[in-house]
Design a protein around this motif. Structure first.
Motif, short mmCIF file in Angstrom:
data_model
loop_
_atom_site.label_atom_id
_atom_site.label_comp_id
_atom_site.label_asym_id
_atom_site.label_seq_id
_atom_site.Cartn_x
_atom_site.Cartn_y
_atom_site.Cartn_z
N LYS A 1 12.79 2.57 -4.12
CA LYS A 1 11.67 3.50 -3.89
C LYS A 1 10.96 4.22 -5.20
O LYS A 1 11.69 4.43 -5.88
CB LYS A 1 11.80 4.44 -2.95
CG LYS A 1 10.88 5.22 -2.28
CD LYS A 1 10.29 4.42 -1.07
CE LYS A 1 11.09 4.40 -0.04
NZ LYS A 1 10.34 3.40 1.12
N ILE A 2 9.83 4.18 -5.29
CA ILE A 2 8.91 5.02 -6.28
C ILE A 2 8.45 6.29 -5.57
O ILE A 2 7.66 6.04 -4.40
CB ILE A 2 8.01 4.24 -7.24
CG1 ILE A 2 8.47 2.75 -7.56
CG2 ILE A 2 7.26 4.94 -8.02
CD1 ILE A 2 7.57 1.97 -8.11
N ILE A 3 8.56 7.34 -6.00
CA ILE A 3 7.89 8.53 -5.49
C ILE A 3 7.10 9.13 -6.54
O ILE A 3 7.58 9.56 -7.79
CB ILE A 3 8.94 9.53 -5.07
CG1 ILE A 3 10.08 8.91 -4.10
CG2 ILE A 3 8.45 10.87 -4.49
CD1 ILE A 3 11.33 8.36 -4.85
N LEU B 1 10.47 3.89 -14.96
CA LEU B 1 9.86 2.47 -14.57
C LEU B 1 9.74 1.68 -15.36
O LEU B 1 9.61 0.22 -14.93
CB LEU B 1 8.59 3.19 -14.35
CG LEU B 1 7.49 2.43 -13.69
CD1 LEU B 1 7.87 2.07 -12.17
CD2 LEU B 1 5.99 3.10 -13.56
N LYS B 2 10.19 1.77 -16.49
CA LYS B 2 10.21 0.57 -17.63
C LYS B 2 11.55 -0.11 -17.75
O LYS B 2 11.47 -1.02 -18.26
CB LYS B 2 9.92 1.08 -19.03
CG LYS B 2 8.47 1.97 -19.20
CD LYS B 2 8.29 2.55 -20.56
CE LYS B 2 6.95 3.37 -20.53
NZ LYS B 2 6.82 4.19 -21.89
N MET C 1 0.80 -1.00 0.11
CA MET C 1 0.07 0.26 0.12
C MET C 1 0.85 1.25 0.03
O MET C 1 1.89 1.27 0.87
CB MET C 1 -0.75 0.08 1.35
CG MET C 1 -2.10 1.29 1.07
SD MET C 1 -2.92 1.13 2.67
CE MET C 1 -3.97 2.52 2.42
N ALA C 2 0.57 2.34 -0.85
CA ALA C 2 1.20 3.46 -0.72
C ALA C 2 1.15 4.13 0.35
O ALA C 2 0.04 4.24 1.05
CB ALA C 2 0.71 4.49 -2.05
N LEU D 1 5.98 5.85 -2.51
CA LEU D 1 5.55 7.09 -1.67
C LEU D 1 4.84 8.04 -2.52
O LEU D 1 5.33 8.30 -3.77
CB LEU D 1 6.86 7.78 -1.16
CG LEU D 1 7.68 7.28 -0.20
CD1 LEU D 1 9.00 7.96 0.11
CD2 LEU D 1 7.07 6.78 1.04
N VAL D 2 3.76 8.57 -2.07
CA VAL D 2 3.16 9.57 -2.68
C VAL D 2 3.16 10.82 -2.16
O VAL D 2 2.63 10.94 -0.85
CB VAL D 2 1.38 9.20 -2.90
CG1 VAL D 2 0.90 10.14 -3.54
CG2 VAL D 2 1.38 7.75 -3.55
#
Length: 258
Positions: A47-49, A39-40, A1-2, A71-72
């Motif tokens: 980590k993705i922001i 992302l590709k 979950m973000a 992280l959003v």
């Protein structure tokens, strides 16, 4: 979950801001890459922001919620992290692809005090195109993990071995490993680059500062000095162009050897 972040006092947000600074990238051995393209990439990221305003887009297209390291950021916070005027709304954290000198085998490209981020990015792309993967840089050269360079490499940053060291250590390594050290230089004893003689293994190609060229310390240790002929009325080539022309010629010469 973000995890959603809306406060400037959040520790993770403060950490992300610090990664704009080379000192903190070095301390943590990580860097930021911005853009949907990354992302590709089939490369592990820690980590993705995501900009809150773009979350639905990435969820619909990539099912971003399947990742457990998202992280959003509230839009105003994301804008403080982004280095692009028109951001796609996504950043990723990666570990550096750094190596030690003693781990390097085969041909190397050496950049001596090259300063322009765009030049470094183009050089890395050229290296990959010509099948060179080892990049040695003097410590005074620009940081290849700065946002501008990472963006300019178009994903190539993940495909090269990067080593920073001082000139003394680089020269010591090249000499101990019996490298054939070749550099571009406007010297009386320089030869046309088409006449360079290569080894089947362990060639080092050295390129210098945009304005000053290769330092005297390295210049004096070159086994061969080479020039790229200029046929028109211009004094010199941009260093990234010179690297491209030179490496393609060296790759052709190598194919002749084998």
């Amino acid at each position: 979950m973000a995890e959603y972040i809306v406060s400037r006092d959040n520790k993770q947000y403060k950490f992300l801001k610090k990664l704009k600074d080379k000192k903190y990238r070095d301390q943590n051995n990580v860097f930021l890459a911005e853009g949907e393209k990354f992302l590709k990439e089939n490369i592990h990221f820690s980590k993705i922001i995501i900009n809150e305003s773009k979350y639905k887009y990435f969820e619909d297209k990539y099912n971003i919620s399947k990742y457990d390291n998202v992280l959003v950021l509230a839009e105003n916070l994301f804008e403080q992290i982004s280095t692009q005027e028109t951001s796609q709304g996504i950043l990723l954290i990666y570990s550096k692809n750094a190596k030690r000198l003693e781990e390097i085998k085969g041909d190397v490209v050496v950049l001596d005090d090259v300063q322009d981020p765009g030049n470094i990015g183009t050089i890395i792309r050229t290296m990959i195109a010509t099948k060179f993967i080892n990049l040695l840089l003097t410590k005074s050269s620009v940081d290849v993990y700065s946002p501008k360079v990472v963006r300019a490499t178009m994903g190539g940053i993940f495909k090269v071995n990067v080593i920073y060291s001082d000139r003394e250590n680089i020269l010591k390594f090249l000499k101990e490993k019996e490298y054939n050290i070749i550099g571009t230089a406007l010297q009386e004893d320089s030869i046309d680059y088409s006449k360079v003689v290569l080894n089947k293994n362990n060639n080092a190609y050295v390129f210098g500062h945009e304005g000053n060229g290769i330092s005297k310390e390295i210049l004096n240790q070159l086994d061969q000095k080479a020039i790229i002929p200029i046929y028109g009325d211009i004094e010199s080539l941009n260093v990234s162009v010179a690297v491209a022309v030179f490496l393609y010629k060296m790759r052709e010469k190598y194919f002749e050897l084998v």
